[in-house]
Design an enzyme around this catalytic site. Sequence first.
Site, PDB file in Angstrom:
ATOM      1  N   SER A  42       0.820  -1.204   0.000  1.00  0.00           N
ATOM      2  CA  SER A  42       0.000   0.000   0.000  1.00  0.00           C
ATOM      3  C   SER A  42       0.859   1.261   0.000  1.00  0.00           C
ATOM      4  O   SER A  42       1.924   1.297   0.622  1.00  0.00           O
ATOM      5  CB  SER A  42      -0.905   0.008   1.240  1.00  0.00           C
ATOM      6  OG  SER A  42      -1.535   1.258   1.421  1.00  0.00           O
TER       7      SER A  42
ATOM      8  N   TYR B  44      -3.084   5.531  -4.692  1.00  0.00           N
ATOM      9  CA  TYR B  44      -4.370   6.215  -4.661  1.00  0.00           C
ATOM     10  C   TYR B  44      -4.396   7.257  -5.780  1.00  0.00           C
ATOM     11  O   TYR B  44      -3.368   7.612  -6.353  1.00  0.00           O
ATOM     12  CB  TYR B  44      -4.587   6.897  -3.312  1.00  0.00           C
ATOM     13  CG  TYR B  44      -4.635   5.933  -2.169  1.00  0.00           C
ATOM     14  CD1 TYR B  44      -5.771   5.163  -1.935  1.00  0.00           C
ATOM     15  CD2 TYR B  44      -3.541   5.773  -1.313  1.00  0.00           C
ATOM     16  CE1 TYR B  44      -5.813   4.254  -0.886  1.00  0.00           C
ATOM     17  CE2 TYR B  44      -3.582   4.864  -0.264  1.00  0.00           C
ATOM     18  CZ  TYR B  44      -4.717   4.112  -0.056  1.00  0.00           C
ATOM     19  OH  TYR B  44      -4.752   3.222   0.977  1.00  0.00           O
TER      20      TYR B  44
ATOM     21  N   THR C 188      -6.162   2.331  -6.823  1.00  0.00           N
ATOM     22  CA  THR C 188      -7.411   2.333  -6.069  1.00  0.00           C
ATOM     23  C   THR C 188      -8.265   3.495  -6.548  1.00  0.00           C
ATOM     24  O   THR C 188      -7.859   4.655  -6.447  1.00  0.00           O
ATOM     25  CB  THR C 188      -7.139   2.453  -4.567  1.00  0.00           C
ATOM     26  OG1 THR C 188      -6.428   1.283  -4.126  1.00  0.00           O
ATOM     27  CG2 THR C 188      -8.428   2.565  -3.778  1.00  0.00           C
TER      28      THR C 188
ATOM     29  N   LYS D  75      -8.636  -1.097  -8.889  1.00  0.00           N
ATOM     30  CA  LYS D  75      -9.285  -1.709  -7.723  1.00  0.00           C
ATOM     31  C   LYS D  75     -10.378  -0.779  -7.187  1.00  0.00           C
ATOM     32  O   LYS D  75     -10.125   0.393  -6.944  1.00  0.00           O
ATOM     33  CB  LYS D  75      -8.255  -1.971  -6.621  1.00  0.00           C
ATOM     34  CG  LYS D  75      -8.819  -2.621  -5.365  1.00  0.00           C
ATOM     35  CD  LYS D  75      -7.697  -2.899  -4.371  1.00  0.00           C
ATOM     36  CE  LYS D  75      -8.223  -3.554  -3.099  1.00  0.00           C
ATOM     37  NZ  LYS D  75      -9.019  -2.611  -2.295  1.00  0.00           N
TER      38      LYS D  75
ATOM     39  N   HIS E  98     -13.885  -1.659  -1.134  1.00  0.00           N
ATOM     40  CA  HIS E  98     -12.897  -1.176  -0.159  1.00  0.00           C
ATOM     41  C   HIS E  98     -13.136  -1.789   1.226  1.00  0.00           C
ATOM     42  O   HIS E  98     -12.955  -1.146   2.257  1.00  0.00           O
ATOM     43  CB  HIS E  98     -12.933   0.347  -0.067  1.00  0.00           C
ATOM     44  CG  HIS E  98     -11.586   0.966   0.186  1.00  0.00           C
ATOM     45  ND1 HIS E  98     -10.818   1.485  -0.820  1.00  0.00           N
ATOM     46  CD2 HIS E  98     -10.861   1.125   1.324  1.00  0.00           C
ATOM     47  CE1 HIS E  98      -9.685   1.962  -0.309  1.00  0.00           C
ATOM     48  NE2 HIS E  98      -9.690   1.734   0.990  1.00  0.00           N
TER      49      HIS E  98
END
Length: 390
Positions: A107, A130, A156, A253, A277
Site C-alpha cells: 500500500s 491512490y 485504487t 481496484k 474497499h
Amino acid sequence: MAVITNIDDLKRIYRRRVPKMFYDYAESGSWTEQTFRENSSDFSQIYLRQRIAKDMSNRTLATQMVGHDVSMPVALAPVGLTGMQSADGEIKAARAAEKAGVPFTLSTMSVCSIEEVARKTTRPFWFQVYTLKDDDFMRRLIARAKKAGCSALVITVDLQVLGQRHKDVRNGLSTPPKLTPKSILDLSTKWRWGLEMLGTRNRFFGNIVGHADGVSDPGSLASWTAEAFDPALDWTRIRHLMDMWDGGPVILKGILDVEDAKAAVAVGADAIVVSNHGGRQLDGALSSIRALRPIVDAVGDKIEVHFDGGIRSGQDVLKAMALGAKGTYIGRAWTYGLGAMGQKGVTAALEVIRKELDVSMALCGRRDIHEVDRDILLVPEDFEGRWAAN
C-alpha cells in the site's frame, strides 16, 4: 504455538496482541458497517454442490494473475498501516507471500517504504497507489516503484473522498499512536507488540514522509492527507495515472458497477478488482460477492476480473472463482495473521486458505482450479437482487 485451524483462530490471537486502535482500524467499516458485515455474511447464501465418484488425485491450484504465475489464485491485498499491526509488518507479509508463491501488494500508506520492502525480499511485488491530486508526487512515487522492481500497479479508484469509520475517529488513530491515558493503558498491556516496535525504525508512513512536499515529519502528514485525494477524478485522470506507469500490468481496484467495469475496459486496464474497499467507503453498497457475477457476465471476456471483499476461508475463494473471478485478494485475513504471529501468522493464514480451497475443490469434483465454474454452486435466483425499475 497455538493450533491454527481457521482464520478466526488467528483473529482471536490478533485481538489480544495488538493495540485496540489498530485492531479497530482493520476490523471496521464505514457508518453502520452494513456493507462491511455483508461482505462476509453473503458468502453463506451460496452453497457448494458435493460430487462423488470423481477422480480427485493430482490436484492443482496453480494459475496466473495478470500474467504472473501464482501457486493459488490468491493475492495479498494492499492494507495500510500494517507496519503498526506488527513491527516491519509489510516486510513480514511480503516474505510470507514470497514463500507461498502468491503476490503481495504494498500500500502507498504502508509504514515500511517501497525501498525497504524491496531490500528485504527477493521477488517483485505489486504496488498500490491512490488517485492523488499532486502529479509531481505521483510521478516520483510510481518511478520509485519501477526502480524497486514492482511488477504491477494497482490503482485504487474508490477513494475520491474518505468514508468515515467511527472507530478510527473515537480512537484518534495515528502512526505512531497518540498517547492519551486510554491509549497508554491499552499499550501497556500489549508488551509483546511494544517490544517489537522498539526494535524497528519503521514507525511512520515511509512512502510519504520525506517524499511528499511539505511532509517532513508525522506531524505534517494529517494536513497533507486531508487535501491529497482527488475528488475531481474521472476516466481521463485514471488514463493519465496509467500512462505514468507504462511498465507492466495495471489493475484498477474498487469497481462495483457494470458500467464502471465497461469504462475500465475502454480505458485499457489489464484487470479490475471487484471491491467496495472492504466496506470502508460507501456503506449500504452491495457486498462484493453479490456484485461479482453481473460484472463478469458483462466484461469477463474482455478484461481479467479479480475479486476482493469478505474472504475468510478457502471456500470463499472457491465461490468467487466459480462465479468467474480469475483471482482473489485477502486483506483482513492476512492482517489477522500478521498481528497474531508476524510472518508465521501470515504464512498460517495462507496455509489455512490453501487447504480449505484444495479440499473443497476436490469434494466438488474438480482437480484443477481452471475447471472450477458455476456448476459447482447453488446460487439463489435473486442473489444479485431484483431491484425496482428506476
